[in-house]
Write a protein that holds these residues in place. Structure first.
Motif, PDB file in Angstrom:
ATOM      1  N   VAL A 146      60.482  16.050   3.686  1.00  0.00           N
ATOM      2  CA  VAL A 146      60.768  16.839   2.185  1.00  0.00           C
ATOM      3  C   VAL A 146      61.268  15.590   1.136  1.00  0.00           C
ATOM      4  O   VAL A 146      62.013  14.887   1.765  1.00  0.00           O
ATOM      5  N   ARG A 151      56.206  15.116  14.457  1.00  0.00           N
ATOM      6  CA  ARG A 151      57.465  14.934  14.124  1.00  0.00           C
ATOM      7  C   ARG A 151      57.681  13.608  14.809  1.00  0.00           C
ATOM      8  O   ARG A 151      58.461  12.680  14.253  1.00  0.00           O
ATOM      9  N   THR A 185      73.054  19.408  19.230  1.00  0.00           N
ATOM     10  CA  THR A 185      74.185  19.503  20.119  1.00  0.00           C
ATOM     11  C   THR A 185      75.177  18.514  20.261  1.00  0.00           C
ATOM     12  O   THR A 185      76.420  19.239  20.565  1.00  0.00           O
ATOM     13  N   LYS A 240      56.427  16.815   8.216  1.00  0.00           N
ATOM     14  CA  LYS A 240      56.500  15.381   7.367  1.00  0.00           C
ATOM     15  C   LYS A 240      58.195  15.722   6.597  1.00  0.00           C
ATOM     16  O   LYS A 240      58.537  16.593   6.891  1.00  0.00           O
ATOM     17  N   ARG A 295      62.812  25.454  23.495  1.00  0.00           N
ATOM     18  CA  ARG A 295      63.902  25.842  22.797  1.00  0.00           C
ATOM     19  C   ARG A 295      63.837  27.435  22.432  1.00  0.00           C
ATOM     20  O   ARG A 295      64.703  28.084  22.549  1.00  0.00           O
ATOM     21  N   GLY A 298      70.410  12.269  29.925  1.00  0.00           N
ATOM     22  CA  GLY A 298      71.168  13.167  30.867  1.00  0.00           C
ATOM     23  C   GLY A 298      71.598  14.566  30.320  1.00  0.00           C
ATOM     24  O   GLY A 298      70.880  15.066  29.577  1.00  0.00           O
ATOM     25  N   LYS A 356      70.504  15.756  18.770  1.00  0.00           N
ATOM     26  CA  LYS A 356      71.481  15.498  17.708  1.00  0.00           C
ATOM     27  C   LYS A 356      72.240  16.639  17.416  1.00  0.00           C
ATOM     28  O   LYS A 356      73.354  16.479  17.313  1.00  0.00           O
ATOM     29  N   ARG A 397      65.851  10.316   7.114  1.00  0.00           N
ATOM     30  CA  ARG A 397      64.786   9.990   7.827  1.00  0.00           C
ATOM     31  C   ARG A 397      63.750   9.394   7.607  1.00  0.00           C
ATOM     32  O   ARG A 397      62.874   8.833   8.098  1.00  0.00           O
ATOM     33  N   ARG A 442      66.228  24.692   6.486  1.00  0.00           N
ATOM     34  CA  ARG A 442      65.779  25.766   6.972  1.00  0.00           C
ATOM     35  C   ARG A 442      66.340  26.980   6.223  1.00  0.00           C
ATOM     36  O   ARG A 442      65.701  28.010   6.013  1.00  0.00           O
TER      37      ARG A 442
HETATM   38  N1  UP5 Z   1      69.174  20.232  24.683  1.00  0.00           N
HETATM   39  C1  UP5 Z   1      69.946  19.398  24.044  1.00  0.00           C
HETATM   40  N2  UP5 Z   1      70.679  18.436  24.848  1.00  0.00           N
HETATM   41  C2  UP5 Z   1      70.322  18.443  25.969  1.00  0.00           C
HETATM   42  C3  UP5 Z   1      70.321  17.884  27.212  1.00  0.00           C
HETATM   43  N3  UP5 Z   1      71.066  17.010  27.345  1.00  0.00           N
HETATM   44  N4  UP5 Z   1      69.760  18.276  28.187  1.00  0.00           N
HETATM   45  C4  UP5 Z   1      68.894  19.559  27.944  1.00  0.00           C
HETATM   46  N5  UP5 Z   1      68.671  19.993  27.144  1.00  0.00           N
HETATM   47  C5  UP5 Z   1      69.291  19.658  25.983  1.00  0.00           C
HETATM   48  O1  UP5 Z   1      68.218  20.169  21.227  1.00  0.00           O
HETATM   49  C6  UP5 Z   1      67.173  20.184  21.416  1.00  0.00           C
HETATM   50  C7  UP5 Z   1      66.932  21.329  22.341  1.00  0.00           C
HETATM   51  O2  UP5 Z   1      67.276  20.735  23.488  1.00  0.00           O
HETATM   52  C8  UP5 Z   1      67.841  22.385  22.288  1.00  0.00           C
HETATM   53  O3  UP5 Z   1      67.160  23.632  22.927  1.00  0.00           O
HETATM   54  C9  UP5 Z   1      69.133  22.222  23.068  1.00  0.00           C
HETATM   55  O4  UP5 Z   1      69.787  23.110  23.611  1.00  0.00           O
HETATM   56  C10 UP5 Z   1      68.506  21.166  24.349  1.00  0.00           C
HETATM   57  P1  UP5 Z   1      68.938  19.728  19.841  1.00  0.00           P
HETATM   58  O5  UP5 Z   1      70.456  19.377  19.885  1.00  0.00           O
HETATM   59  O6  UP5 Z   1      68.623  20.853  18.859  1.00  0.00           O
HETATM   60  O7  UP5 Z   1      68.097  18.435  19.257  1.00  0.00           O
HETATM   61  P2  UP5 Z   1      68.075  17.824  17.876  1.00  0.00           P
HETATM   62  O8  UP5 Z   1      67.870  16.334  18.164  1.00  0.00           O
HETATM   63  O9  UP5 Z   1      68.826  18.389  16.930  1.00  0.00           O
HETATM   64  O10 UP5 Z   1      66.393  18.322  17.727  1.00  0.00           O
HETATM   65  P3  UP5 Z   1      65.753  18.878  16.601  1.00  0.00           P
HETATM   66  O11 UP5 Z   1      64.382  19.547  16.956  1.00  0.00           O
HETATM   67  O12 UP5 Z   1      66.892  19.895  15.746  1.00  0.00           O
HETATM   68  O13 UP5 Z   1      65.319  17.517  15.815  1.00  0.00           O
HETATM   69  P4  UP5 Z   1      64.407  17.333  14.570  1.00  0.00           P
HETATM   70  O14 UP5 Z   1      65.021  15.929  13.989  1.00  0.00           O
HETATM   71  O15 UP5 Z   1      62.983  17.533  14.779  1.00  0.00           O
HETATM   72  O16 UP5 Z   1      64.785  18.697  13.549  1.00  0.00           O
HETATM   73  P5  UP5 Z   1      65.509  18.539  12.325  1.00  0.00           P
HETATM   74  O17 UP5 Z   1      66.057  20.180  12.065  1.00  0.00           O
HETATM   75  O18 UP5 Z   1      66.556  17.472  11.946  1.00  0.00           O
HETATM   76  O19 UP5 Z   1      64.398  18.414  11.201  1.00  0.00           O
HETATM   77  C11 UP5 Z   1      63.321  19.480  11.153  1.00  0.00           C
HETATM   78  C12 UP5 Z   1      62.307  19.239  10.173  1.00  0.00           C
HETATM   79  O20 UP5 Z   1      62.953  19.215   8.891  1.00  0.00           O
HETATM   80  C13 UP5 Z   1      61.732  17.669  10.117  1.00  0.00           C
HETATM   81  O21 UP5 Z   1      60.520  17.621  10.943  1.00  0.00           O
HETATM   82  C14 UP5 Z   1      61.406  17.753   8.592  1.00  0.00           C
HETATM   83  O22 UP5 Z   1      60.256  18.166   8.429  1.00  0.00           O
HETATM   84  C15 UP5 Z   1      62.371  18.315   7.831  1.00  0.00           C
HETATM   85  N6  UP5 Z   1      63.561  17.353   7.597  1.00  0.00           N
HETATM   86  C16 UP5 Z   1      63.077  16.782   6.266  1.00  0.00           C
HETATM   87  O23 UP5 Z   1      62.357  16.738   5.820  1.00  0.00           O
HETATM   88  N7  UP5 Z   1      64.401  15.869   5.956  1.00  0.00           N
HETATM   89  C17 UP5 Z   1      65.420  15.552   6.537  1.00  0.00           C
HETATM   90  O24 UP5 Z   1      66.439  15.044   5.976  1.00  0.00           O
HETATM   91  C18 UP5 Z   1      65.876  16.409   7.557  1.00  0.00           C
HETATM   92  C19 UP5 Z   1      65.018  17.322   8.014  1.00  0.00           C
END
Ligand code: UP5
Ligand code: MG
Length: 192
Positions: free
Chosen positions: A67, A146, A23, A65, A131, A174, A21, A95, A44
């Motif tokens: 927030v 997650r 990226t 979980k 990562r 891909g 997402k 989410r 964060r």
């Molecule tokens: N990468 C990316 N694309 C690639 C590809 N095609 N091939 C190879 N590698 C690839 O990518 C993840 C990693 O993979 C990176 O190192 C990237 O370089 C590589 P990234 O683009 O970061 O993926 P993303 O889907 O954004 O992954 P992320 O880990 O950020 O997803 P999450 O949904 O788990 O994390 P988010 O930051 O959205 O949420 C984190 C936590 O916050 C949640 O678990 C929750 O506890 C909390 N949260 C809430 O409570 N409420 C919300 O509304 C949002 C978050």
């Protein structure tokens, strides 16, 4: 009070942890002039403060979980109101159905388009664990949680938007470039 921007466009980028997402949204921002609102990044930033709220956010993220909706929606609202842009890509939110309903109540705008980055679990886990940016939730225990939260609470949001005809599913296994070539045409086709 609803957001005070008259003509606002929302696109949502949804998908499991590590589905790409962040990226792909960065590339959408670069290519199509959207402002990037990552709910996770906003949380964060907020958690780095040692306030009671910061500690609560940290504990919730550590457990994989969700927030409480009001906290996240307020951060998104603040980010929208302090932006000069009127096109936003929201990454990783809503989410849960509860998140979605709270957002629609407070912001009062529905998304034009919902992009679902559909990636296989094995690949998502591999990406997250390699990562290495010190995220407190990038460990195997939290990643499993997650993934479970994604399936049980986030997939229903995708079902909801699917029924409204808003979801475009992108096969996200891909390379970054291969995936973006599938994302690109959505923006031309939908005139967003
Ligand atoms: N990468 C990316 N694309 C690639 C590809 N095609 N091939 C190879 N590698 C690839 O990518 C993840 C990693 O993979 C990176 O190192 C990237 O370089 C590589 P990234 O683009 O970061 O993926 P993303 O889907 O954004 O992954 P992320 O880990 O950020 O997803 P999450 O949904 O788990 O994390 P988010 O930051 O959205 O949420 C984190 C936590 O916050 C949640 O678990 C929750 O506890 C909390 N949260 C809430 O409570 N409420 C919300 O509304 C949002 C978050
Ligand atoms: Mg992300």
């Amino acid at each position: 009070s609803k957001v005070k921007v008259p003509f606002i466009t929302f696109v949502l980028g949804l998908g499991g942890p590590g589905s790409g997402k962040g990226t792909q949204c960065a590339k959408i921002v670069e290519t199509f002039g959207f402002a990037h609102l990552s709910a996770g990044e906003l949380l964060r930033k907020e958690m780095s403060s040692n306030s009671a709220k910061g500690v609560m956010i940290r504990d919730t993220i550590k457990e994989g979980k969700i927030v409480p909706s009001e906290v996240t929606v307020k951060l998104i609202q603040k980010a929208i109101e302090s932006s000069n842009n009127n096109k936003f890509i929201i990454d990783g939110f809503p989410r849960s159905e509860e998140n979605r309903i709270t957002f629609e109540k407070i912001i009062g705008v529905e998304p034009e388009l919902v992009i679902f980055f559909d990636c296989i679990e094995e690949e998502m886990v591999k990406r997250v664990l390699s990562r290495n940016q010190g995220r407190i939730d990038d460990n195997i225990e939290t990643v499993k949680k997650r993934l479970e939260v994604f399936v049980t609470l986030s997939l229903p949001v995708l079902d909801y938007y699917s029924r409204k005809g808003k979801v475009r599913k992108i096969e996200a296994n891909g390379t970054v470039e291969e995936i973006f070539e599938k994302v690109r045409p959505l923006f031309a086709a939908e005139k967003v």
